[in-house]
Motif scaffolding. Structure first.
Motif, mmCIF file in Angstrom:
data_model
loop_
_atom_site.group_PDB
_atom_site.id
_atom_site.type_symbol
_atom_site.label_atom_id
_atom_site.label_comp_id
_atom_site.label_asym_id
_atom_site.label_seq_id
_atom_site.Cartn_x
_atom_site.Cartn_y
_atom_site.Cartn_z
ATOM 1 N N UNK A 1 0.708 -1.157 0.184
ATOM 2 C CA UNK A 1 0.063 0.133 -0.110
ATOM 3 C C UNK A 1 0.827 1.295 0.207
ATOM 4 N N UNK A 2 0.585 2.485 -0.678
ATOM 5 C CA UNK A 2 1.276 3.406 -0.819
ATOM 6 C C UNK A 2 1.480 4.135 0.602
ATOM 7 N N UNK A 3 2.692 4.345 0.961
ATOM 8 C CA UNK A 3 2.940 5.300 2.246
ATOM 9 C C UNK A 3 4.187 6.121 1.798
ATOM 10 N N UNK B 1 -6.751 0.141 6.220
ATOM 11 C CA UNK B 1 -6.758 1.529 6.081
ATOM 12 C C UNK B 1 -6.658 2.165 4.616
ATOM 13 N N UNK B 2 -5.622 1.331 3.985
ATOM 14 C CA UNK B 2 -5.543 1.760 2.422
ATOM 15 C C UNK B 2 -6.722 1.335 1.556
ATOM 16 N N UNK B 3 -7.437 0.107 1.996
ATOM 17 C CA UNK B 3 -8.509 -0.270 0.960
ATOM 18 C C UNK B 3 -9.633 0.633 1.488
ATOM 19 N N UNK B 4 -9.978 0.950 2.841
ATOM 20 C CA UNK B 4 -11.190 1.523 3.343
ATOM 21 C C UNK B 4 -10.970 2.918 3.193
ATOM 22 N N UNK C 1 -11.143 7.339 1.199
ATOM 23 C CA UNK C 1 -11.910 8.070 0.073
ATOM 24 C C UNK C 1 -11.333 7.446 -1.305
ATOM 25 N N UNK C 2 -9.915 6.929 -1.405
ATOM 26 C CA UNK C 2 -9.417 6.504 -2.720
ATOM 27 C C UNK C 2 -8.757 5.131 -2.258
ATOM 28 N N UNK C 3 -9.628 4.216 -2.252
ATOM 29 C CA UNK C 3 -9.104 2.914 -1.829
ATOM 30 C C UNK C 3 -8.314 2.113 -2.986
ATOM 31 N N UNK C 4 -7.130 1.504 -2.574
ATOM 32 C CA UNK C 4 -6.182 0.896 -3.392
ATOM 33 C C UNK C 4 -6.647 -0.240 -3.982
ATOM 34 N N UNK C 5 -6.268 -0.458 -5.239
ATOM 35 C CA UNK C 5 -6.889 -1.835 -5.913
ATOM 36 C C UNK C 5 -6.102 -2.826 -5.625
ATOM 37 N N UNK C 6 -6.335 -3.933 -5.599
ATOM 38 C CA UNK C 6 -5.548 -5.206 -5.098
ATOM 39 C C UNK C 6 -6.441 -6.165 -4.199
ATOM 40 N N UNK D 1 1.795 -5.530 10.399
ATOM 41 C CA UNK D 1 2.373 -4.547 11.300
ATOM 42 C C UNK D 1 1.164 -3.977 12.365
ATOM 43 N N UNK D 2 0.933 -2.772 12.376
ATOM 44 C CA UNK D 2 -0.020 -2.219 13.124
ATOM 45 C C UNK D 2 -1.337 -2.292 12.763
ATOM 46 N N UNK D 3 -1.564 -2.775 11.398
ATOM 47 C CA UNK D 3 -2.762 -2.750 10.870
ATOM 48 C C UNK D 3 -3.346 -4.313 10.422
ATOM 49 N N UNK D 4 -4.123 -4.375 9.715
ATOM 50 C CA UNK D 4 -4.480 -5.787 9.185
ATOM 51 C C UNK D 4 -4.768 -5.882 7.766
ATOM 52 N N UNK D 5 -4.716 -6.981 7.072
ATOM 53 C CA UNK D 5 -5.209 -7.136 5.819
ATOM 54 C C UNK D 5 -6.316 -8.247 5.659
ATOM 55 N N UNK D 6 -7.079 -8.029 4.774
ATOM 56 C CA UNK D 6 -8.365 -8.732 4.688
ATOM 57 C C UNK D 6 -8.022 -9.856 3.312
ATOM 58 N N UNK D 7 -7.947 -11.075 3.695
ATOM 59 C CA UNK D 7 -7.748 -11.971 2.393
ATOM 60 C C UNK D 7 -9.000 -12.181 1.580
ATOM 61 N N UNK D 8 -8.888 -12.558 0.325
ATOM 62 C CA UNK D 8 -9.899 -13.137 -0.509
ATOM 63 C C UNK D 8 -10.556 -14.200 0.459
ATOM 64 N N UNK D 9 -11.880 -14.323 0.025
ATOM 65 C CA UNK D 9 -12.774 -15.196 0.775
ATOM 66 C C UNK D 9 -13.040 -15.099 2.298
#
Length: 371
Positions: free
Chosen positions: A23-25, A276-279, A281-286, A351-359
């Motif tokens: 994710x962009x940072x 945070x990057x996905x949800x 105003x301009x969420x990341x694609x991926x 890290x300090x956040x989470x990722x949500x996987x496919x399915x």
């Protein structure tokens, strides 16, 4: 034909596992790729190295490095360090690619070849996350493409035009008819992978090409159609680029994946963008698919009554295209898919956040185990 257990040689290479496209940072201009990747959480590498022995690693998209030799060294050091930390017993080999730009010189292509780089990634500028320094006009890359053709390097293509006048659901089709057609006419011996294809247009085009042209297919593009973006509301974790397409395209891409045709092979395009990057105003694609990719492929192949072709798709066609040997049956080189339902975690710590996987939260019928 009925299967309860499938044993596969550990897939490799699986094209474009994109945890190195995070994710962009913000990073300082003085940051190196090694420093940035070393700060990134290691779970994405662990998930990739657990189920695959080799990946074609996307170039470091956020930090543009002008000197490709420096980029190669930085990438290789970072991948090796994090891979060893994540799973030291795993035989994991990231195959390096570099970011093609308008001004990539031909001599850098030859230097990259000497360094062991397998290819260059063509991102049309603005086509996806971290592609702002991508190619604005492919004709400006003539010298680099000619050197790639001569050296036998692979061009890995994100196949979409970025013209805002072109409907987002038509951008792959238009890219094939314009940009890709020009490339192949100008450089008929260039090896090209059209990555993460999503349309019947791409399937038909690649199927009619010689063996020097291949295509990768992601788990999400054979599992979901564009309705899943709006199922009971906006679904940001189903947003990727190329965007999901209508059901007729999903069926054709699935047919290609499960056919056993050597043109098509596994490529997850797994992208661990944080919540945070996905949800936003301009969420990341991926879409983050690495922990579930093989389970999803097995599910779809079984639905298509094509489990016998899964090993070709996952472990044979890709290495054959890249001129790599298929993995042997040595200890540590095989994984087993067992018909055993399991529930995909809702999220993974990153890290300090989470990722949500496919399915996320779903029950999948096939589970990966290692021998």
């Amino acid at each position: 034909m009925s299967f309860r257990t499938l044993a596969l040689t550990s897939p490799g290479p699986s094209s474009c596992l994109t945890w190195c496209r995070p994710s962009p940072r913000r990073t300082s201009r003085s940051s190196t790729a090694t420093e940035y990747l070393s700060r990134s959480p290691r779970y994405a590498t662990l998930a990739s190295s657990r189920d695959t022995s080799a990946v074609v690693a996307c170039p470091f998209g956020l930090l543009r490095v002008a000197n490709h030799s420096s980029a190669v060294a930085s990438h290789r050091i970072a991948w090796r360090r994090i891979s060893l930390q994540s799973m030291p017993e795993c035989r994991f080999n990231p195959l390096m690619t570099l970011y093609l730009t308008d001004d990539t010189p031909a001599d850098e292509v030859w230097k990259a070849k000497e360094e062991g780089v397998v290819g260059f990634k063509l991102y049309p500028a603005g086509a996806t996350t971290n592609s702002s320094s991508g190619v604005t006009d492919v004709k400006r890359c003539h010298g680099a493409l000619k050197a790639m053709e001569s050296s036998g390097m692979v061009l890995l293509v994100h196949g979409e035009v970025t013209d805002p006048e072109i409907d987002i659901f038509d951008r792959e089709k238009v890219f094939i008819e314009t940009t890709l057609a020009w490339i192949l006419n100008a450089f008929p011996h260039l090896k090209v992978v059209l990555e993460h294809i999503t349309t019947s247009d791409a399937v038909n085009f690649v199927s009619a090409c010689p063996s020097s042209i291949g295509a990768t297919i992601t788990p999400q593009h054979i599992l979901m159609n564009r309705n899943m973006l709006f199922q009971r509301g906006i679904r940001p974790h189903h947003f990727c680029l190329p965007v999901l397409k209508r059901e007729t395209h999903r069926r054709e891409v699935t047919r290609a994946a499960t056919s056993g045709d050597k043109h098509f092979f596994m490529g997850t395009d797994s992208a661990p963008h944080t919540t945070k990057a996905k949800i936003s105003p301009c969420g990341c694609a991926g879409i983050y698919s690495a922990p579930v990719a093989l389970s999803v492929y097995a599910k779809v192949f079984e639905q298509e009554r094509s489990l016998a072709n899964l090993e070709k798709f996952a472990t044979e066609n890709g290495p054959a295209f890249y001129g790599l040997p298929k993995n042997t049956n040595e200890e540590g080189n095989r994984i087993t898919l067992v018909k055993e339902p399991w529930v995909v975690p809702q999220r993974y710590r990153f890290g300090s956040d989470h990722v949500v996987p496919l399915c996320a939260g779903m029950t999948l019928p096939w589970k990966v185990t290692r021998e």
